[in-house]
Design an enzyme around this catalytic site. Structure first.
Site, PDB file in Angstrom:
ATOM      1  CG  HIS A  14      -0.351  -0.023   2.683  1.00  0.00           C
ATOM      2  ND1 HIS A  14      -0.836   1.446   3.425  1.00  0.00           N
ATOM      3  CD2 HIS A  14       1.229  -0.210   3.109  1.00  0.00           C
ATOM      4  CE1 HIS A  14       0.065   1.302   4.486  1.00  0.00           C
ATOM      5  NE2 HIS A  14       0.834   0.640   4.642  1.00  0.00           N
ATOM      6  CB  CYS A  23       4.681   4.883   4.875  1.00  0.00           C
ATOM      7  SG  CYS A  23       4.919   3.819   6.478  1.00  0.00           S
ATOM      8  CG  HIS A  27       5.028   0.836   2.441  1.00  0.00           C
ATOM      9  ND1 HIS A  27       5.123   2.574   2.594  1.00  0.00           N
ATOM     10  CD2 HIS A  27       4.586   0.712   3.918  1.00  0.00           C
ATOM     11  CE1 HIS A  27       3.608   2.334   2.890  1.00  0.00           C
ATOM     12  NE2 HIS A  27       3.856   1.517   4.123  1.00  0.00           N
ATOM     13  CG  HIS A  29       3.190  -3.165   5.931  1.00  0.00           C
ATOM     14  ND1 HIS A  29       4.396  -2.705   6.285  1.00  0.00           N
ATOM     15  CD2 HIS A  29       2.377  -2.126   5.673  1.00  0.00           C
ATOM     16  CE1 HIS A  29       4.429  -1.348   6.598  1.00  0.00           C
ATOM     17  NE2 HIS A  29       2.862  -0.818   5.904  1.00  0.00           N
ATOM     18  CG  HIS A  71       1.003 -11.823  -1.796  1.00  0.00           C
ATOM     19  ND1 HIS A  71       0.641 -12.919  -0.257  1.00  0.00           N
ATOM     20  CD2 HIS A  71       2.001 -12.002  -1.911  1.00  0.00           C
ATOM     21  CE1 HIS A  71       2.204 -13.441  -0.321  1.00  0.00           C
ATOM     22  NE2 HIS A  71       3.028 -13.052  -1.235  1.00  0.00           N
ATOM     23  CD  GLU A 129       1.739  -0.716   8.711  1.00  0.00           C
ATOM     24  OE1 GLU A 129       0.262   0.077   8.075  1.00  0.00           O
ATOM     25  OE2 GLU A 129       1.983   0.691   9.298  1.00  0.00           O
TER      26      GLU A 129
END
Length: 145
Positions: A14, A23, A27, A29, A71, A129
């Site tokens: 996201h 952010c 990127h 997580h 994904h 996260e």
């Protein structure tokens, strides 16, 4: 009242368009999701003396949350820049998921909680996260976001 919980993991990417930090960039997580369910014990049947069978919780979470988010590119459907990226990814037949809000841990936790209330007696969502950063969301009244 009893509380039970099941833990899940999913990978997604996201961005937080307009954020004043790193952010802002696209990127990813490895999210860790803990779903807490609260209810009384069943008095009869195969689930006697259980709040709920853990495998039932697993199936519900996998169907309504994990299968959609894992994904995928998670994006805010109200943000034009994030929508442009989603459109490009869709053209390339990539997996995307639109949130009606910014994809912060806070907003995602609330969204997951509200989505699951139709299927489970959810009492709390904990969304990690990163290995050191998480959000908890619990609400006694429905919040539609």
């Amino acid at each position: 009242m009893f509380k039970i919980a099941k833990e899940f993991q999913f990978d997604a990417c996201h961005m937080l368009d307009g954020h004043q930090g790193k952010c802002h960039n696209l990127h990813g997580h490895t999210y860790r999701l803990i779903v807490e369910v609260s209810d009384q014990l069943h008095q009869q049947g195969s689930s006697k003396e259980m709040v709920m069978d853990f495998s039932d919780i697993k199936n519900i979470i996998n169907q309504h949350i994990i299968s959609q988010l894992d994904h995928a590119y998670l994006y805010d459907e109200t943000n034009s820049n994030e929508c442009k990226i989603a459109a490009l990814l869709r053209q390339m037949e990539r997996k995307v998921f639109a949130f009606p809000c910014r994809t912060t841990a806070e907003s995602m936790s609330r969204f997951i909680f509200n989505k699951l209330t139709a299927h489970l007696p959810v009492s709390k969502i904990t969304l990690w996260e990163t290995p050191t950063s998480y959000c908890e969301y619990q609400n006694t009244s429905y919040d539609p976001v």
